[in-house]
Design a protein around this motif. Structure first.
Motif, short mmCIF file in Angstrom:
data_model
loop_
_atom_site.label_atom_id
_atom_site.label_comp_id
_atom_site.label_asym_id
_atom_site.label_seq_id
_atom_site.Cartn_x
_atom_site.Cartn_y
_atom_site.Cartn_z
N TYR A 408 24.56 -27.22 3.72
CA TYR A 408 25.19 -28.28 2.78
C TYR A 408 26.13 -27.61 1.85
CZ TYR A 408 20.83 -27.44 0.08
OH TYR A 408 19.85 -27.03 -0.84
N GLU A 444 23.89 -35.12 7.09
CA GLU A 444 24.82 -36.74 7.34
C GLU A 444 25.35 -37.16 6.08
OE1 GLU A 444 24.23 -40.57 10.04
OE2 GLU A 444 22.51 -39.09 9.83
N LEU A 445 24.32 -37.26 5.08
CA LEU A 445 24.66 -38.00 3.98
C LEU A 445 25.25 -37.32 2.65
CD1 LEU A 445 21.79 -40.69 3.94
CD2 LEU A 445 23.79 -40.91 4.88
N GLU A 446 26.16 -36.37 3.27
CA GLU A 446 26.79 -35.39 2.26
C GLU A 446 27.61 -36.19 1.40
OE1 GLU A 446 26.80 -33.34 -0.14
OE2 GLU A 446 26.67 -31.75 1.39
N ARG A 447 27.98 -35.82 -0.09
CA ARG A 447 28.98 -36.42 -0.67
C ARG A 447 30.37 -36.24 -0.04
NH1 ARG A 447 26.82 -33.20 -6.00
NH2 ARG A 447 24.72 -34.11 -6.00
N ASP A 472 23.00 -30.13 12.48
CA ASP A 472 23.13 -31.30 11.70
C ASP A 472 21.82 -32.01 11.24
OD1 ASP A 472 25.71 -32.08 11.37
OD2 ASP A 472 25.72 -32.36 13.48
N GLN A 475 20.33 -38.36 8.46
CA GLN A 475 19.97 -38.87 7.13
C GLN A 475 19.72 -37.90 6.13
OE1 GLN A 475 20.15 -42.62 6.98
NE2 GLN A 475 21.44 -41.96 8.49
N HIS A 477 20.41 -35.47 2.94
CA HIS A 477 21.09 -35.33 1.80
C HIS A 477 21.18 -34.01 1.20
CE1 HIS A 477 19.41 -39.38 1.58
NE2 HIS A 477 20.73 -39.89 0.66
N HIS A 478 22.26 -33.70 0.23
CA HIS A 478 22.42 -32.48 -0.45
C HIS A 478 21.32 -32.13 -1.16
CE1 HIS A 478 25.92 -29.71 -1.67
NE2 HIS A 478 24.85 -29.63 -2.63
N GLU A 484 13.40 -34.34 0.97
CA GLU A 484 12.94 -35.18 2.16
C GLU A 484 11.96 -34.54 2.90
OE1 GLU A 484 17.13 -35.61 3.99
OE2 GLU A 484 17.51 -36.18 1.95
#
Length: 506
Positions: A408, A444-447, A472, A475, A477-478, A484
């Motif tokens: 990330y 996937e849900l990067e800023r 990848d 779903q 996050h950073h 998670e």
């Protein structure tokens, strides 16, 4: 009735607020777009002594002439410096300060940090004659505005207008320190963050969650936040939204950042993999997580150096090398027969990348000099904003560097990171990386502002046929390793580690 004093950033003037001011007035508010001395249509008024203090007095004269019961001061970019300076001297007149895509300068800070060119900053700071126009800094050209902030959302006509009306900035406005007594810190404040320029509420909450004392004031209930999904000049790209947000800010609306959290901060939660403890040695700012079995004579271990992001304030405890994610990674690779190296580098501020790079180089030298380590088999693995530190190694990879990994990552300075040396641009450096293996873990849900830097890097890597493996995390996050515990997240970590160690063993 609320009166808004609107103060724009460098090279501009009151004209830039025209559409916002018109809309505010239609809503029943008073609006005062300010053209500071030597700016906008007053460009010819600048003299050798025009500096930040001149602009503070410009605003003080305006405040003293007003009879509005509620005065809200809005500072955009450079404009927040004179806004804070004036509000600090008339706190009884000011109802709220609005930081419109602007920082939080403190007593003694200089607006010089906003200048994107490091060489120019240094010349100005040293008192050299760096200005080309009688003590004034020329404005950016049409092609250069993006270096001063994201131009996302600006129609070509607006960007052309910005260029046409821009004027040289008096150098003293950037070099004179801001002087604050502390009175302004007691005033309510609102931050309007422009996400395309690298700021977001999530980023603010992350900085607060790290325990950085510089950001604890943002948890004051009198402090609120809004987001605008546009670039650095929202008064040109989103005038309607700015005119809608400012009255809401004046009313005290907006998102609040929690002062306390009901659970452990994200970065201090357990690593997503259950990794057994390993022997650990601490040498200065460097920790070595060692395999259980001793290195055989003639067969020393390879090493993976994990590089944290930041900026991280020096008072934050525990320090990054003791955060569960880095300890987890260190133990994990140690369990697979490599030395896991974690370190505390001194990226305490955006201006510290050079110092952090020196710390990393020193740590690498220490690791490679250890007789238990194979000096010819080392990998560097970067996280988050630490990704910028990969630029030096990508630009000229040494033969012992078998792999670079980034999880990330931020791979180009964000648009509002003006203080970062242009040397730290992995998206440029990858063009000379040759066939050095690069492993990138993307969530996937990067800023959005960070994801753009990854895409820029991958685009450059594709153009030069760099050896990039992309992993990848659906779903994800950073900072997913401690937030998670999904099968997808675990598999991503396992795959990345296997890939890096595979390159070390070839």
């Amino acid at each position: 009735m609320t009166a808004f004093i609107l103060v724009a950033g460098a090279h501009t003037g009151g004209w830039i607020w025209q559409e916002v001011a018109d809309r505010l007035r239609k809503s029943g508010a008073e609006a005062y777009p300010v053209t500071l001395t030597g700016m906008g249509e007053q460009a010819r008024d600048a003299g050798p002594g025009t500096d930040l203090e001149t602009h503070v007095h410009d605003l003080l004269r305006l405040i003293d002439q007003m009879d509005a019961a509620e005065v809200v001061m809005v500072g955009h970019c450079y404009g927040i410096y004179p806004v804070l300076g004036a509000a600090d001297r008339r706190p009884e007149r000011i109802a709220r300060i609005v930081h419109l895509d602007a920082g939080m300068p403190r007593n003694g800070d200089r607006a010089l940090t906003l200048v994107p060119e490091q060489a120019l900053r240094e010349r100005l700071l040293n008192g050299s004659d760096a200005a080309e126009d009688e003590g004034r800094i020329p404005p950016p050209s049409l092609e250069e505005w993006h270096r001063w902030g994201s131009v996302d959302g600006l129609p070509p006509t607006a960007l052309a207008r910005l260029t046409e009306h821009a004027v040289p900035q008096p150098a003293g406005t950037l070099t004179r320190p801001l002087r604050l007594s502390g009175a302004v810190s007691e005033l309510p404040a609102t931050g309007v963050l422009c996400t395309a320029n690298g700021s977001s509420i999530a980023m603010v909450e992350g900085l607060v969650g790290l325990g950085d004392p510089r950001f604890q004031a943002l948890t004051d209930p009198r402090v609120s936040f809004f987001e605008l999904h546009t670039g650095h000049w929202p008064m040109l790209s989103r005038a309607d939204e700015v005119a809608e947000v400012l009255p809401r800010a004046a009313a005290g609306e907006g998102h609040r950042v929690a002062a306390t959290v009901s659970e452990r901060p994200a970065h201090l939660r357990p690593f997503l993999l259950d990794v057994p403890e390993r022997p650990r040695e601490r040498v200065g700012r460097v920790d070595l997580h060692l395999p259980d079995t001793p290195a055989e004579e003639g067969s020393p271990w390879p090493a993976v150096v994990f590089v944290h992001g930041g900026p991280v304030h020096p008072d934050v405890r525990p320090t990054p090398r003791d955060w569960p994610a880095f300890v987890g990674y260190g133990r994990y690779v140690a369990g697979m027969g490599a030395v896991g190296v974690t370190l505390d580098h001194r990226l305490h501020d955006l201006a510290d990348y050079g110092r952090a790079a020196d710390d990393l180089a020193e740590a690498v030298d220490l690791v490679r000099a250890d007789p238990r380590v194979d000096e010819s088999r080392v990998a560097l693995w970067y996280f988050s904003a630490g990704g910028l530190l990969s630029a030096d190694w990508l630009a000229a990879p040494p033969p012992w560097l078998r792999c670079v990994a980034a999880t990330y990552p931020i791979l180009a300075p964000l648009p509002n990171w003006g203080r970062v040396d242009s040397r730290f641009r992995p998206a440029d450096a990858v063009r000379t990386a040759g066939r050095l293996p690069i492993v990138v873990t993307r969530v996937e849900l990067e800023r959005a502002e960070i994801a753009m830097t990854v895409e820029e890097f991958l685009g450059a890597a594709k153009e030069c046929d760099a050896d990039v493996e992309l992993i990848d995390v659906p779903q994800g996050h950073h900072g997913f390793e401690t937030t998670e515990r999904t099968e997808e997240a675990s598999r991503a970590v396992e795959r990345a580690v296997r890939s890096v160690l595979g390159h070390l063993r070839r």
